[in-house]
Design a protein around this motif. Structure first.
Motif, PDB file in Angstrom:
ATOM      1  N   LEU A   1      -2.365   3.264  -3.619  1.00  0.00           N
ATOM      2  CA  LEU A   1      -2.352   2.765  -4.534  1.00  0.00           C
ATOM      3  C   LEU A   1      -1.876   1.238  -3.889  1.00  0.00           C
ATOM      4  O   LEU A   1      -1.157   1.052  -2.112  1.00  0.00           O
ATOM      5  CB  LEU A   1      -1.410   3.204  -5.676  1.00  0.00           C
ATOM      6  N   THR A   2      -3.097   0.249  -3.951  1.00  0.00           N
ATOM      7  CA  THR A   2      -2.843  -1.097  -3.325  1.00  0.00           C
ATOM      8  C   THR A   2      -3.122  -1.902  -4.297  1.00  0.00           C
ATOM      9  O   THR A   2      -3.412  -1.808  -5.681  1.00  0.00           O
ATOM     10  CB  THR A   2      -4.057  -1.087  -2.533  1.00  0.00           C
TER      11      THR A   2
ATOM     12  N   LYS B   1       2.011   4.736 -12.227  1.00  0.00           N
ATOM     13  CA  LYS B   1       1.613   3.172 -12.884  1.00  0.00           C
ATOM     14  C   LYS B   1       1.986   2.768 -13.733  1.00  0.00           C
ATOM     15  O   LYS B   1       2.220   1.713 -14.102  1.00  0.00           O
ATOM     16  CB  LYS B   1       0.198   3.933 -13.201  1.00  0.00           C
TER      17      LYS B   1
ATOM     18  N   GLY C   1      -3.428  -6.413 -11.125  1.00  0.00           N
ATOM     19  CA  GLY C   1      -4.402  -5.358 -10.543  1.00  0.00           C
ATOM     20  C   GLY C   1      -4.087  -4.316  -9.853  1.00  0.00           C
ATOM     21  O   GLY C   1      -3.319  -4.452  -8.553  1.00  0.00           O
ATOM     22  N   MET C   2      -5.064  -3.493  -9.879  1.00  0.00           N
ATOM     23  CA  MET C   2      -4.554  -2.748  -8.339  1.00  0.00           C
ATOM     24  C   MET C   2      -5.862  -1.932  -8.342  1.00  0.00           C
ATOM     25  O   MET C   2      -6.198  -1.522  -8.981  1.00  0.00           O
ATOM     26  CB  MET C   2      -3.327  -2.109  -8.738  1.00  0.00           C
ATOM     27  N   THR C   3      -5.968  -1.522  -7.026  1.00  0.00           N
ATOM     28  CA  THR C   3      -6.858  -0.505  -6.371  1.00  0.00           C
ATOM     29  C   THR C   3      -6.780   0.899  -6.300  1.00  0.00           C
ATOM     30  O   THR C   3      -4.924   1.092  -5.191  1.00  0.00           O
ATOM     31  CB  THR C   3      -7.483  -0.836  -5.575  1.00  0.00           C
ATOM     32  N   VAL C   4      -7.102   1.778  -6.406  1.00  0.00           N
ATOM     33  CA  VAL C   4      -6.217   3.653  -6.417  1.00  0.00           C
ATOM     34  C   VAL C   4      -7.640   4.201  -5.309  1.00  0.00           C
ATOM     35  O   VAL C   4      -8.593   4.207  -6.065  1.00  0.00           O
ATOM     36  CB  VAL C   4      -5.980   4.437  -7.848  1.00  0.00           C
ATOM     37  N   SER C   5      -7.234   5.345  -4.971  1.00  0.00           N
ATOM     38  CA  SER C   5      -8.370   5.744  -4.008  1.00  0.00           C
ATOM     39  C   SER C   5      -7.855   7.039  -3.725  1.00  0.00           C
ATOM     40  O   SER C   5      -6.377   7.822  -3.490  1.00  0.00           O
ATOM     41  CB  SER C   5      -8.696   4.950  -2.311  1.00  0.00           C
TER      42      SER C   5
ATOM     43  N   LYS D   1       0.730  -1.441  -0.287  1.00  0.00           N
ATOM     44  CA  LYS D   1      -0.284  -0.180   0.506  1.00  0.00           C
ATOM     45  C   LYS D   1       0.903   1.199  -0.112  1.00  0.00           C
ATOM     46  O   LYS D   1       2.070   1.268   1.012  1.00  0.00           O
ATOM     47  CB  LYS D   1      -1.110   0.333   1.514  1.00  0.00           C
TER      48      LYS D   1
END
Ligand SMILES: Nc1ncnc2c1ncn2[C@@H]1O[C@H](COP(=O)(O)OP(=O)(O)OP(=O)(O)O)[C@@H](O)[C@H]1O
Ligand SMILES: [Mg+2]
Length: 113
Positions: free
Chosen positions: A61-62, A17, A27-31, A5
């Motif tokens: 970013l996870t 990115k 894959g990745m998750t962005v908040s 994270k």
């Protein structure tokens, strides 16, 4: 498996990115988040400000990866996100017990490929 994270400066997201492309990330998750580090959100501490906290917009970013990918991922994030100024962010690495791809029921390494 590990969860990486990273809390970074928002304008660095595209660079990070791009740096992660080619590392075989599934894959990745962005908040968009807000936070503060040891400067408590102040660029400079002024008299009386030590006790006030300001939150600064950050991007989180996870990425969950196989354990042998962690070093490459961390190095890529550092290389792309670093400006050498305060507030560049932090990277947190934790263990991940289980991953499941909902569509197929695949688990762990298979769910990450
Ligand atoms: N200990 C922490 N726990 C959770 N989130 C944190 C922590 N430290 C920093 N963060 C998050 O990371 C963001 C960026 O932190 P920052 O880079 O300012 O850390 P720092 O320790 O103050 O380092 P620097 O001196 O380089 O600024 C913060 O705004 C916050 O969202
Ligand atoms: Mg800071």
């Amino acid at each position: 498996m590990k969860m990486v994270k990273a809390v970074i400066k928002p304008f660095k997201l595209d660079d990070v990115k791009d740096a992660l492309v080619g590392l075989d990330i599934a894959g990745m998750t962005v908040s968009e988040v807000r936070g503060h580090g040891r400067q408590k959100g102040h660029t400079e501490l002024y008299r009386g400000a030590e006790y006030a906290v300001d939150f600064v917009p950050k991007t989180e970013l996870t990425v969950v990866v196989k354990a042998d990918q962690v070093d490459a991922v961390v190095e890529a994030i550092i290389g792309a996100a670093r400006t050498d100024k305060v507030g560049d962010g932090k990277i947190f690495v934790t263990d991940v017990e289980k991953v499941v791809r909902i569509r197929t029921g695949e688990t762990d390494a298979e769910a990450l490929s």
